[in-house]
Structure formats: C-alpha cells, structure tokens
Write an enzyme that holds these catalytic residues in place. Sequence first.
Site, mmCIF file in Angstrom:
data_model
loop_
_atom_site.group_PDB
_atom_site.id
_atom_site.type_symbol
_atom_site.label_atom_id
_atom_site.label_comp_id
_atom_site.label_asym_id
_atom_site.label_seq_id
_atom_site.Cartn_x
_atom_site.Cartn_y
_atom_site.Cartn_z
ATOM 1 N N ASP A 49 -3.377 3.917 -3.831
ATOM 2 C CA ASP A 49 -4.396 2.858 -3.681
ATOM 3 C C ASP A 49 -5.622 3.241 -2.679
ATOM 4 O OD1 ASP A 49 -5.708 0.738 -4.717
ATOM 5 O OD2 ASP A 49 -4.874 -0.878 -3.281
ATOM 6 N N ASP A 83 -11.130 7.348 -4.402
ATOM 7 C CA ASP A 83 -12.237 6.312 -4.152
ATOM 8 C C ASP A 83 -13.372 7.161 -3.898
ATOM 9 O OD1 ASP A 83 -13.810 4.510 -4.130
ATOM 10 O OD2 ASP A 83 -12.594 2.884 -2.915
ATOM 11 N N GLY A 123 -9.338 -6.106 -7.216
ATOM 12 C CA GLY A 123 -9.698 -7.347 -6.501
ATOM 13 C C GLY A 123 -9.100 -8.489 -7.294
HETATM 14 P P1 13P Z 1 -6.953 -8.455 -4.137
HETATM 15 O O1 13P Z 1 -7.646 -8.674 -2.580
HETATM 16 O O2 13P Z 1 -7.760 -9.460 -4.971
HETATM 17 O O3 13P Z 1 -5.347 -9.057 -4.256
HETATM 18 O O4 13P Z 1 -7.143 -7.062 -4.652
HETATM 19 C C1 13P Z 1 -6.388 -6.094 -4.371
HETATM 20 C C2 13P Z 1 -6.706 -4.676 -4.883
HETATM 21 O O5 13P Z 1 -7.571 -4.382 -5.479
HETATM 22 C C3 13P Z 1 -5.812 -3.581 -4.382
HETATM 23 O O6 13P Z 1 -6.531 -2.270 -4.609
#
Ligand code: 13P
Length: 334
Positions: free
Chosen positions: A98, A120, A228
């Site tokens: 991620d 990213d 998010g």
């Molecule tokens: P949240 O903070 O809304 O859970 O989003 C997590 C996320 O997008 C990880 O990449």
Amino acid sequence: MVSYKELGFVNTRKMFEVAMKEGFAVPAYNFNNMEQLQAIVSACLESQSPVILQVSKGAREYADQTLLQYMGKGAVEMMRRMAKEKGLGEIPIALHLDHGDSYELCVSCIESGFSSVMIDGSHLSYEENVALTKKVVEYAHKYDVTVEGELGVLAGVEDEVSAEHHVYTDPDQVEDFVKKTGVDSLAIAIGTSHGAYKFKPGQKPEIRLDILKEIERRIPGFPIVLHGSSSVPQDAVETINKYGGQLKDSIGIPEEQLRAAARSAVCKINIDSDGRLVMTAKIREIFATKPAEFDPRKYLGPARDALKKMYMEKNEKVLGSAGKAPLIMAELNK
Ligand code: 13P
C-alpha cells in the site's frame, strides 16, 4: 527472490476482472499484526470473499519484512487448513504493498513475495508520476505482479503519507496515464480521505460519484481503486470516548456511497481506520471494565473477534464481495 506464487498468493488481475463483471469490489484490508491478519483471513474465508492483504511501508517496518513474508505464507496455509476443516472452498488472497513511495521499495516487496504493489507518485508532477509508475510496471510485469498507480491527491494522514487538501483526479488525464504507464488499476481521488476525520461537522459527507462516472466513461472497463474508504463506525467512536478516549468529530464515508461505487468500475476498496477503531474500542472497554486483566489474549482475543465481525459485515453489505470467491477461483483454475 521469493515468488508470490510459491507463497500461495495470486495477483489482482482475475480478481478485478470478476469484480468488474459482477459489480462488487475486492476488500483491501491493512494489517500489521497477528490478530488483524487472523481476523481478516477468517472473516473472508467464512464469507467466501476474495481479499487483498495490504501492507504499508510503515507496517512493513513495524512487523519486520522477513516476519511479514512468513506471516503472509502462514495466512494462506491457515486459510487452506480452515477451508478443509469447515468444508469451505479456498479463497484467493493477494499480498499488496500500500502506498509504495519508491521504485526500490516496490522491487524489494516483489522480491519478498508480494503479488501486487502500489506506486504512489501522486505527489509528483504528472510527468514524473508517469515515468516512475511506468518503471515499476516494467519491472513488476516481468514477474506477473500487478501494479496500482494513483492520480489525484487524497487528504488525510496514513502512516507517512499525508496531505492537507484533496486534489480531485482530473478525468482528462486518466486515459493518457493508463496508456503511458501500463498500470493494472488506478487509485483516484474523489473526496475520500485517509484517517478518521474525513468531513468537518456540518459538512455533507459526500464523495464525488460524478467524477467517478466521468472517469469510467474515459477508461471503460478499467479497474478503479478507492483509498480512504473507512466509514468510521459511530458506536466504536462512542465506546472509545466512553472509556477515556478523545476522538472528536470523527466522520467517515457513508456505507451506501461505497456500495454504489463498488457496483461501478471500483474494483478495490481500501479500509484500515475502521479496523483500528473497532480494535481500540474493544481493548479500551476491557481495560476499563476488567481492570484486573493482564493476559493480552484476554483483550486482543475479543478485539480480534470484533474485527472479524466487522470485516464480515463489510464484505456482505458494503463491498458486495461475500460469496464471490468461488467465481474467481474458477477463473484462476481455468
Ligand atoms: P482509511 O483510513 O479510510 O481506512 O483508508 C485506508 C487506506 O486507504 C489505505 O490505503
């Protein structure tokens, strides 16, 4: 070099093909410890949902990259054994980086068994983002690892990634970006944000489904990713505050908006904060109501159960991914 195939993971290609066709999104849940991993895998197995296990750069440092590789392998082995014991089908699991912030980090993850990486470059100029993403794609595709890119900037804080304001994805750029980079999926900014404070009090909690629609029109059939996407369950926030926490004005994305997005070209939805909140609420409650307790299993165990329940509900009601694992397994076994 360890290939993700040896560890039992799959890349995201077939997952997204099926998700696009069937109108659901694959859950991407973050983990950095054993209890979270157990909760995610057992919830997804029981709801027969595919799953993307997400590891951020910070999580990789926290859990240790070597240990993480074996935790990932262990998760697949555990899923297979549990599937047999419960008479369930196996589920496809991807291990995903991620918010990879450099080519080197993506390479390191690919070499240690990740089946999917995100690069990213959203904070760079458009040209630099294209160049960096393309470079990662060229390396990853040699090993059949899938790559997620990002256009537009999300507000909020997540580990080292933070930004004060949204920059919505410009639909005029998406076709060119996808074509030039060769990415397999694209994360977009349409008003979701990282963390537990996504909207100000009084502000209408709304994401820009109109921008999503326009992006879909420009790149039809291309897998879109929403970061998010926590909904910030208010019962967890209340429990945290009841037992000494201090979360003020925590507001998330309404679940019905995520469900609508999941029915469209959105094939992957990222959720991290909701798990943190649910886990914290349970642990705070136990610390406050059972002050004599000092066995970590007695508070981490119930926290894990609460997490599992939450993930099962997400799969069922928000992502629409419950019951879809067999369709992907059938494609993978063709
Ligand atoms: P949240 O903070 O809304 O859970 O989003 C997590 C996320 O997008 C990880 O990449």
